[in-house]
Write an enzyme that holds these catalytic residues in place. Structure first.
Site, PDB file in Angstrom:
ATOM      1  N   SER A 140       0.836  -1.189   0.000  1.00  0.00           N
ATOM      2  CA  SER A 140       0.000   0.000   0.000  1.00  0.00           C
ATOM      3  C   SER A 140       0.881   1.254   0.000  1.00  0.00           C
ATOM      4  O   SER A 140       1.644   1.478  -0.924  1.00  0.00           O
ATOM      5  CB  SER A 140      -0.947  -0.033   1.200  1.00  0.00           C
ATOM      6  OG  SER A 140      -1.977   0.914   1.052  1.00  0.00           O
TER       7      SER A 140
ATOM      8  N   LYS B 250     -19.686  17.660   3.436  1.00  0.00           N
ATOM      9  CA  LYS B 250     -18.774  17.818   4.571  1.00  0.00           C
ATOM     10  C   LYS B 250     -18.670  16.522   5.365  1.00  0.00           C
ATOM     11  O   LYS B 250     -17.623  16.174   5.894  1.00  0.00           O
ATOM     12  CB  LYS B 250     -19.259  18.956   5.481  1.00  0.00           C
ATOM     13  CG  LYS B 250     -18.347  19.228   6.664  1.00  0.00           C
ATOM     14  CD  LYS B 250     -16.966  19.659   6.190  1.00  0.00           C
ATOM     15  CE  LYS B 250     -16.057  19.965   7.375  1.00  0.00           C
ATOM     16  NZ  LYS B 250     -14.695  20.311   6.919  1.00  0.00           N
TER      17      LYS B 250
END
Length: 346
Positions: free
Chosen positions: A172, A224
């Site tokens: 990763s 948000k």
């Protein structure tokens, strides 16, 4: 007997009081000197000399006692010969291999230290030098490893040949960093890949609703908050988060393919991991081998210099760290002993 026990008790009490006084004195002195912060020192080790010293010690140990004196004289003659040869070749110095280490955690907290080490190396390196990064990381936060990968890119921008050696894992975010190297080497059973993105969080909305607990979430901005832990999640929020993950994944793939253009990115960007041999077949790495083997092979023609910034902690913190490490080591040894006892027979 009772008198002996009484004397022993007094002795133990006196020693305990003395130890307590010493600890208090150390803490007081540390505070008086203002040692509340951390200082950093640069540690530089020449690995060629270390290997040669160990080789000679083992050679002497393996030699008959009667012949050790002659062998020691031969070593001194070799040193003189090298010294004369070094003076003759002063106009043509050997290239240097600069060795850096990065052990990543979830937040890639070592990225700051790595950045300073890279700044020091790029300032001191000469044309023809090489930088080897011994990298170990299973990945972590996107922005943290994005910054760490950008630090490795600085070596390429500076025109320095860069080799990343993976002995255990570069997955990763770890692979995000590793793929920036000109050459990527891995041990046969090192874990590489995991070119993917993941996000997960629990949601306890139904549990709270069952107990008549309401959560009010107010936002300014349509997205948000997409998914939350306490509020009721919506399909729209899930779709938005998935879209964000797909976008990050695309950026990840672009980063890899720009640095390893021969890689079939669609076949390897599945989030899977591969061990060294399979990673070599898929083009994730360039060669197999451990970092130690590679550095030893480079010693024939280059000076190998390990560079590391080390924090010098305050006295009080060093004392606390020593106690903490001692307790942790004791617990670890106890667990190892308990585990080993399963295989013991009496």
């Amino acid at each position: 007997m009772n008198e002996w026990l009484l004397d022993m008790g007094r002795f133990v009490l006196q020693m305990s009081i003395l130890t307590l006084l010493v600890v208090v004195a150390v803490v007081v002195i540390a505070r008086i000197k203002g040692e509340t912060g951390e200082r950093v020192r640069l540690r530089v080790d020449e690995l060629n000399e270390r290997l040669e010293y160990r080789r000679r010690r083992l050679s002497l140990a393996a030699t008959e006692p009667s012949a050790r004196k002659r062998l020691a004289k031969a070593f001194r003659r070799d040193d003189k010969s090298r010294s004369r040869a070094g003076r003759k070749q002063a106009d043509k110095p050997r290239s240097t291999v600069w060795v850096l280490d990065f052990h990543g955690d979830l937040k890639a907290t070592g990225a700051g230290r790595l950045a300073e080490e890279i700044s020091a190396v790029t300032a001191a390196a000469s044309e023809g030098d090489e930088v080897v990064i011994r990298l170990e990381s299973a990945g972590g936060l996107v922005h943290s490893y994005g910054l760490a990968a950008a630090q490795v890119d600085r070596l390429r921008d500076a025109g320095l040949s860069t080799t990343v050696c993976v002995d255990k894992v570069a997955a990763s975010g770890g692979y995000l960093m590793a793929c920036a190297a000109d050459q990527l080497r891995a041990a046969p059973f090192a874990v590489l890949g995991s070119i993917g993105v993941v996000a997960q969080l629990p949601n306890v909305h139904r549990l709270l609703k069952r107990h008549d607990v309401d959560i009010e979430l107010l936002t300014a901005g349509e997205y948000k908050r997409t998914l939350t832990v306490f509020g009721e999640n919506t399909e729209e929020g899930r779709d938005k988060l998935q879209s964000d993950l797909d976008n990050i994944h695309d950026l990840f793939k672009q980063h890899v393919i720009q640095r390893r253009p021969a890689l079939d990115i669609d076949k390897v960007a599945t989030g899977e991991v591969w061990y060294g041999h399979d990673a070599l077949e898929k083009g994730l790495v360039d060669a197999l081998g451990t970092s130690e083997a590679y550095l030893v092979s480079r010693m024939e023609e280059a000076r190998i210099v390990s560079v590391r910034l080390e924090a010098r902690h305050a006295m009080g913190k060093r004392l606390g760290m020593a106690i903490s490490e001692g307790v942790a080591g004791g617990v670890e040894r106890l667990l190892e002993r308990l585990d080993a006892s399963r295989w013991e027979r009496r």
